[in-house]
Enzyme design. Structure first.
Site, mmCIF file in Angstrom:
data_model
loop_
_atom_site.group_PDB
_atom_site.id
_atom_site.type_symbol
_atom_site.label_atom_id
_atom_site.label_comp_id
_atom_site.label_asym_id
_atom_site.label_seq_id
_atom_site.Cartn_x
_atom_site.Cartn_y
_atom_site.Cartn_z
ATOM 1 N N ARG A 185 -62.544 -3.154 -21.352
ATOM 2 C CA ARG A 185 -62.270 -4.583 -22.169
ATOM 3 C C ARG A 185 -63.097 -3.935 -23.669
ATOM 4 O O ARG A 185 -64.506 -3.819 -23.554
ATOM 5 C CB ARG A 185 -63.070 -5.851 -21.737
ATOM 6 C CG ARG A 185 -62.011 -6.577 -21.291
ATOM 7 C CD ARG A 185 -62.595 -7.915 -20.849
ATOM 8 N NE ARG A 185 -63.011 -8.646 -21.976
ATOM 9 C CZ ARG A 185 -63.301 -10.061 -21.879
ATOM 10 N NH1 ARG A 185 -63.418 -10.547 -20.723
ATOM 11 N NH2 ARG A 185 -63.964 -10.652 -22.883
ATOM 12 N N LYS A 229 -70.779 -17.028 -15.357
ATOM 13 C CA LYS A 229 -70.129 -18.292 -14.999
ATOM 14 C C LYS A 229 -69.012 -18.274 -14.179
ATOM 15 O O LYS A 229 -68.900 -19.185 -13.218
ATOM 16 C CB LYS A 229 -69.623 -18.708 -16.461
ATOM 17 C CG LYS A 229 -70.574 -19.775 -17.077
ATOM 18 C CD LYS A 229 -69.588 -20.487 -18.022
ATOM 19 C CE LYS A 229 -69.025 -19.414 -19.000
ATOM 20 N NZ LYS A 229 -68.023 -19.992 -20.086
ATOM 21 N N ARG A 273 -66.857 -27.757 -26.495
ATOM 22 C CA ARG A 273 -67.582 -26.767 -27.379
ATOM 23 C C ARG A 273 -68.071 -27.479 -28.443
ATOM 24 O O ARG A 273 -68.902 -26.850 -29.429
ATOM 25 C CB ARG A 273 -66.500 -25.743 -27.876
ATOM 26 C CG ARG A 273 -66.206 -24.550 -26.762
ATOM 27 C CD ARG A 273 -65.269 -23.855 -27.382
ATOM 28 N NE ARG A 273 -64.638 -23.050 -26.289
ATOM 29 C CZ ARG A 273 -65.049 -21.802 -25.840
ATOM 30 N NH1 ARG A 273 -65.695 -21.137 -26.659
ATOM 31 N NH2 ARG A 273 -64.243 -21.307 -24.812
ATOM 32 N N ARG A 289 -69.980 -3.970 -17.611
ATOM 33 C CA ARG A 289 -68.502 -4.091 -17.240
ATOM 34 C C ARG A 289 -67.569 -3.556 -18.059
ATOM 35 O O ARG A 289 -66.460 -3.279 -17.534
ATOM 36 C CB ARG A 289 -68.745 -5.702 -17.342
ATOM 37 C CG ARG A 289 -67.520 -6.608 -17.281
ATOM 38 C CD ARG A 289 -67.641 -7.845 -17.316
ATOM 39 N NE ARG A 289 -67.334 -8.642 -18.302
ATOM 40 C CZ ARG A 289 -67.274 -9.972 -18.752
ATOM 41 N NH1 ARG A 289 -67.804 -10.783 -17.804
ATOM 42 N NH2 ARG A 289 -67.087 -10.617 -19.940
ATOM 43 N N ARG A 315 -70.774 -12.292 -30.557
ATOM 44 C CA ARG A 315 -70.415 -13.402 -29.578
ATOM 45 C C ARG A 315 -71.594 -14.233 -29.286
ATOM 46 O O ARG A 315 -71.363 -15.541 -29.032
ATOM 47 C CB ARG A 315 -69.649 -12.668 -28.515
ATOM 48 C CG ARG A 315 -68.204 -12.452 -28.733
ATOM 49 C CD ARG A 315 -67.821 -11.202 -27.626
ATOM 50 N NE ARG A 315 -67.458 -11.775 -26.493
ATOM 51 C CZ ARG A 315 -67.615 -10.750 -25.395
ATOM 52 N NH1 ARG A 315 -67.663 -9.441 -25.741
ATOM 53 N NH2 ARG A 315 -67.295 -11.072 -24.254
#
Ligand code: 5GP
Length: 374
Positions: A312, A192, A267, A306, A324
């Site tokens: 992360r 995104k 959302r 990533r 998630r």
């Protein structure tokens, strides 16, 4: 098309249509008050033209007086109604008919009802030239309505945009700019952010990522940021109203943008509706919702890659990633169906080279642009 201050307005309701509606209202009121001498109370400033046209046609005995209230600044109701001119004192025992220009949220109506309940009037009625049923949240049932309109900002026939436009004999609505307003959806790792960066450059759009907007407002201690933080600190969700106000500020501060990419909002279905309302009140709309799609397995690979680079932790744990995704599926599905029902949902394949995905997205946007100019 006309310009008032910085905005363009296009014709919406012709003078002849208004005249007809006023004539109809006069007949209704005349029939109800044929044996009486009511007192008409014109609500200044906006209702002066309606009151004048109405009263010229009202050929039965009546008295006329004025009150002055104010709740609007610019484009939206402030919610606070001030009384600038009180009602006349000798109205006890009389039948009062309020002449209003427009009823929007109903704050003014509420104030009027409260104001007149202090007098022992015989009857109390409200006649409004324009009425926005979708926005009205009051309990009082409006007695006489001229023309019902959708949630648009209008000017003319007594109504102003920052004091201009009151003298226009017909009604205008804000001109929708040839904009492209998008909502971007995608699971973590769908690309995104990367794609939003391309799109905003190519089409001169403003990318409004709700997460960034929150962080910015909180970091800079803005009024809304401080308010949002007070909820976050308590471990509570920030109310939609606060988020919408932040997005509103972003939209208002981006006068140069030729459209918006909303990211991270809505959302929920309620938020989607709130976003539609926000857009509509500004003479804008959401043109398309784009869901960047990819198989979970592909996304998991991407996120793990990533995670190796970024460090992360939530990108390094397969189970956390899956959680998630499940949350995304659960929360986003109703929102996607909201847009699907409106025919605005475009599912775009998010697997492949970055440039190829960009091409698919620009294909969708260009087809919307083409439809707009037809
Ligand atoms: P409410 O108290 O019902 O929210 O708002 C009523 C007042 O807001 C009206 O008397 C009018 O002054 C202003 N208002 C509401 N909607 C519009 C609109 O579309 N255009 C303009 N110019 N004023 C409006």
């Amino acid at each position: 098309m006309i310009r008032l201050h910085d905005k363009l307005f296009e014709p919406f309701i012709a003078a002849s249509e208004i005249e007809e509606a006023v004539g109809r209202m006069v007949e209704e009121v005349k029939a109800d008050f044929k044996d009486e001498t009511p007192i008409f109370i014109c609500v200044l400033n906006g209702a002066f033209m309606f009151a004048s046209d109405f009263l010229k046609r009202y050929d039965q005995p009546c008295e006329v007086s004025f009150v002055k209230l104010s709740s609007y600044r610019g484009f939206s109701s402030t919610g606070i109604v001030e009384t600038l001119l009180d009602p006349p004192e000798d109205i006890e025992g009389k039948s009062v008919i309020i002449l209003e220009d427009i009823i929007d949220t109903g704050n003014t109506v509420k104030e009027l009802v409260a104001m007149f309940s202090e007098f022992k009037v015989k009857q109390f009625k409200i006649a409004s030239m324009f009425y926005k049923p979708d926005v009205y949240s009051g309990e009082y049932n409006i007695d006489y309505v001229g023309i019902k309109i959708p949630n648009r900002f209008i000017v003319g026939y007594g109504l102003d945009y920052d004091e201009l436009g009151r003298n226009l004999p017909e009604v205008y609505q804000i001109k929708e700019k040839d904009m492209i307003n998008l909502v971007l959806f995608g699971k973590p790792g769908a690309g995104k952010g990367t794609q939003a960066n391309f799109l905003k450059e190519k089409y001169n759009l403003k990318h409004i990522s709700t997460g960034d907007v929150f962080r910015y407002n909180i970091k800079n201690g803005t009024e809304l940021g401080t308010l949002a933080k007070s909820y976050i600190d308590k471990g509570e969700l920030v109310p939609d109203e606060v988020t919408i106000k932040m997005l509103n500020a972003e939209v208002e501060n981006s006068t140069e943008a030729e459209g918006f990419i909303f990211d991270g909002f809505p959302r929920t279905k309620a938020q989607a509706k709130a976003l539609d309302d926000l857009m509509e009140s500004k003479g804008m709309k959401i043109h398309a919702t784009i869901a960047l799609e990819a198989d979970d397995e592909v996304l998991i690979e991407r996120l793990l890659e990533r995670g190796k680079v970024s460090g992360r932790s939530d990108d390094q744990d397969k189970e956390k990633i899956k959680k998630r995704f499940a949350e995304y599926n659960e929360k986003t599905a109703p929102v996607l169906s909201y847009y699907e029902e409106q025919g605005k949902l475009h599912r775009v394949n998010g697997v492949g080279e970055i440039e190829d995905i960009t091409k698919r997205l620009t294909g969708v946007i260009d087809s919307i642009h083409q439809n707009q100019s037809v």
